[in-house]
Write a protein that holds these residues in place. Structure first.
Motif, PDB file in Angstrom:
ATOM      1  N   ASN A   1       0.851  -1.193   0.000  1.00 35.90           N
ATOM      2  CA  ASN A   1       0.000   0.000   0.000  1.00 35.90           C
ATOM      3  C   ASN A   1       0.890   1.247   0.000  1.00 35.90           C
ATOM      4  OD1 ASN A   1      -1.696   2.133   0.705  1.00 35.90           O
ATOM      5  ND2 ASN A   1      -2.771   0.991   2.276  1.00 35.90           N
TER       6      ASN A   1
ATOM      7  N   SER B   1      -2.330   3.088  -3.941  1.00 39.42           N
ATOM      8  CA  SER B   1      -2.293   1.898  -4.767  1.00 39.42           C
ATOM      9  C   SER B   1      -2.092   0.686  -3.867  1.00 39.42           C
ATOM     10  CB  SER B   1      -1.156   1.998  -5.783  1.00 39.42           C
ATOM     11  OG  SER B   1      -1.151   0.862  -6.612  1.00 39.42           O
TER      12      SER B   1
ATOM     13  N   SER C   1      -1.721  -3.646  -3.861  1.00 39.67           N
ATOM     14  CA  SER C   1      -1.445  -4.813  -4.686  1.00 39.67           C
ATOM     15  C   SER C   1      -2.429  -5.926  -4.369  1.00 39.67           C
ATOM     16  CB  SER C   1      -0.024  -5.318  -4.418  1.00 39.67           C
ATOM     17  OG  SER C   1       0.194  -6.522  -5.116  1.00 39.67           O
TER      18      SER C   1
ATOM     19  N   ASP D   1       0.047  -8.776 -11.234  1.00 39.75           N
ATOM     20  CA  ASP D   1       0.141  -7.422 -11.780  1.00 39.75           C
ATOM     21  C   ASP D   1      -1.129  -6.611 -11.516  1.00 39.75           C
ATOM     22  OD1 ASP D   1       1.426  -5.354 -13.169  1.00 39.75           O
ATOM     23  OD2 ASP D   1       0.501  -5.920 -15.067  1.00 39.75           O
TER      24      ASP D   1
ATOM     25  N   ARG E   1      -3.524  -4.160  -9.561  1.00 40.98           N
ATOM     26  CA  ARG E   1      -3.481  -3.084  -8.573  1.00 40.98           C
ATOM     27  C   ARG E   1      -4.888  -2.545  -8.368  1.00 40.98           C
ATOM     28  NH1 ARG E   1       0.945  -3.098  -5.818  1.00 40.98           N
ATOM     29  NH2 ARG E   1       0.466  -0.992  -5.218  1.00 40.98           N
TER      30      ARG E   1
ATOM     31  N   HIS F   1      -6.872   0.971  -6.913  1.00 37.00           N
ATOM     32  CA  HIS F   1      -6.694   2.372  -6.516  1.00 37.00           C
ATOM     33  C   HIS F   1      -7.847   2.783  -5.616  1.00 37.00           C
ATOM     34  CE1 HIS F   1      -3.851   3.848  -9.933  1.00 37.00           C
ATOM     35  NE2 HIS F   1      -3.300   2.959  -9.150  1.00 37.00           N
TER      36      HIS F   1
ATOM     37  N   HIS G   1      -0.638  -2.797 -14.057  1.00 33.83           N
ATOM     38  CA  HIS G   1       0.211  -1.605 -13.979  1.00 33.83           C
ATOM     39  C   HIS G   1       0.086  -0.787 -15.262  1.00 33.83           C
ATOM     40  CE1 HIS G   1       3.838   0.859 -13.715  1.00 33.83           C
ATOM     41  NE2 HIS G   1       3.732   0.704 -12.412  1.00 33.83           N
TER      42      HIS G   1
END
Length: 88
Positions: A42, A54, A56, A60, A62, A64, A83
């Motif tokens: 984070n 952001s 995880s 890959d 993410r 928001h 990403h």
């Protein structure tokens, strides 16, 4: 902490494969219990998106999010993507 989901987040979530959805739900549960768990990676974004964070969700993917300015208790998730989708 209260969590809300922007309509764009919900639409993006619904388009994902079941396995990805399950991984994101697991990430959201962990975030709710321990928002700064090392596993979440984070961090505060910079540049054009400074009010966003952001998170995880493994691989890959993410997520928001941002805190509502007036209460700082409610976190709103606004986007899901790789990403390159989110930053490219």
């Amino acid at each position: 902490m209260k969590i809300e989901y922007h309509k764009n987040f919900t639409k993006q979530f619904e388009k994902l494969r079941k396995g990805e959805q399950e991984r994101i739900l697991s990430t959201l549960k962990l975030f709710e219990k321990e928002p700064f768990n090392e596993q979440l990676r984070n961090y505060q974004l910079k540049g054009e998106l400074p009010k966003f964070r952001s998170i995880s969700s493994g691989g890959d993917i993410r997520l928001h999010c941002y805190e509502k300015a007036f209460d700082h208790i409610t976190v709103i998730f606004v986007a899901i993507g790789s990403h390159s989708q989110l930053y490219g």
